[in-house]
Design a protein around this motif. Sequence first.
Motif, short mmCIF file in Angstrom:
data_model
loop_
_atom_site.label_atom_id
_atom_site.label_comp_id
_atom_site.label_asym_id
_atom_site.label_seq_id
_atom_site.Cartn_x
_atom_site.Cartn_y
_atom_site.Cartn_z
N UNK A 4 0.84 -1.20 0.00
CA UNK A 4 0.00 0.00 0.00
C UNK A 4 0.87 1.25 0.00
N UNK A 5 1.92 1.23 0.81
CA UNK A 5 2.81 2.40 0.87
C UNK A 5 3.49 2.64 -0.48
N UNK A 6 3.87 1.57 -1.17
CA UNK A 6 4.50 1.73 -2.48
C UNK A 6 3.53 2.31 -3.50
N UNK A 7 2.26 1.91 -3.43
CA UNK A 7 1.25 2.48 -4.31
C UNK A 7 1.06 3.97 -4.01
N UNK A 8 1.07 4.32 -2.73
CA UNK A 8 0.92 5.73 -2.35
C UNK A 8 2.09 6.54 -2.88
N UNK A 9 3.31 6.00 -2.71
CA UNK A 9 4.49 6.70 -3.21
C UNK A 9 4.48 6.77 -4.73
N UNK A 10 3.97 5.71 -5.37
CA UNK A 10 3.86 5.70 -6.83
C UNK A 10 2.89 6.75 -7.36
N UNK A 11 1.91 7.11 -6.52
CA UNK A 11 0.96 8.18 -6.90
C UNK A 11 1.61 9.55 -6.82
N UNK A 12 2.81 9.62 -6.24
CA UNK A 12 3.59 10.86 -6.13
C UNK A 12 2.83 11.97 -5.39
N UNK A 13 2.59 11.76 -4.08
CA UNK A 13 1.82 12.74 -3.31
C UNK A 13 2.41 14.14 -3.29
N UNK A 77 9.04 4.32 -8.46
CA UNK A 77 8.51 3.93 -9.77
C UNK A 77 8.01 2.50 -9.67
N UNK A 78 6.72 2.33 -9.79
CA UNK A 78 6.13 1.01 -9.59
C UNK A 78 6.55 0.03 -10.67
N UNK A 79 6.50 0.46 -11.92
CA UNK A 79 6.86 -0.44 -13.03
C UNK A 79 8.37 -0.56 -13.16
N UNK A 80 9.06 0.58 -13.11
CA UNK A 80 10.51 0.56 -13.26
C UNK A 80 11.21 -0.26 -12.21
N UNK A 81 10.66 -0.25 -10.98
CA UNK A 81 11.25 -1.03 -9.88
C UNK A 81 10.75 -2.47 -9.86
#
Length: 289
Positions: A4-13, A77-81
Motif C-alpha cells: 500500500x505504501x509503495x502504491x501511495x508513493x507511486x501516486x507521487x503525493x 517507480x512502480x513499473x521501473x522497480x
Amino acid sequence: MATVNEWIQGARPRTLPNAVSPVVVGVGAAAHLGEATWWKAVLALVVALALIIGVNFANDYSDGVRGTDDDRVGPMRLVGSKAARPGAVKAAAFICFGIAAAAGLAVAITTAYWLIAVGVVCIAGAWFYTGGKKPYGYLGFGEIAVFVFFGLVAVLGTQYVTCGRIDWIGGVCAVAVGSFSSAVLVVNNLRDIPTDRESGKITLAVRLGENGTRGLFAFLITLPFVMTIVLTPVTTFALAGLLAAPLAIAAARPVLAGDRGRDLVPSLATTGQAMLMWAVMTGFALGLT
C-alpha cells in the motif's frame, strides 16, 4: 505485489499541490466576483486530484515499459522497480481518469455541455504526455502542457464552473499557478537530464541544457510574485501571496547553486509548497474582498 505504501508513493503525493492550488485560487477568484457554488468547487477538486494521480500512474506505466525508469532517482517507480505489474499500474491510471470523467461530467451537465470536450482534451493530454507512439513529453512540450492544463484550464475552469464567468483576475491567477506547476516539472526534468538523454527522452531540460533549465526555473518561480503585484490594485490583501516567497527562495537555492541528482529532490516538494501557500493566501485575499 506492491505494498500500500509503495502504491501511495507511486501516486507521487508531492505533486498534489499542483491539483489543489488551482482549485483554491480559482474559487477565490470566483468568490471575488460575488458568488461561488461550493459543491461544484468540490467536484472540481475531485477532477483535479484524480487527473494528477492518473497522469502520475500513466507516466509510471509508460516510462516503465519503455525502460526510461530503469535507472532513475526520485520518487518510487512502480513499473521501473518491478514492484507492480505494468497492467496493474495502467489500470490504476484509467480508474483515476474514470473518476475524473465522472466528476467532470456532473459539473458539465449542471454548467455547460461544452465542458465535456474540455474534459476529453484534459484526459487525452494526461495519457499522451508519456503514452502512445509519439508522447509529447518526450519532445519537450511537457512544461507547456502543465502550464495550460494545471494553470490556465484548472484555474479558469474552476472560476467558471463555480460562478459562471471568468475575468482577468482569474487569468492572472492562472498564469501564476501555471508558472509554479511548470517550475515543478522543470526541476524534476533538470534532475533527470542525464538519464533522460540516455533513454532518448528529449525533454525541454535536455534541449536547454543545465544552465538554460536553471534560468527557466528562476523565471517561472519568480513570475507568480510579479502577478501578486499585478493584483494589488484589486486588493492590497493580495500582498499576502508574498508569504510564499521564503519557500520559493528555499526551492530555488539548490537549483541556482548547481546541485544535481538527488540533491534537487527537496526542491520538488518546496516548489509545490510555495505554490500551495501562494494559492491559499491569494485565494483568501480575493475571496474576502
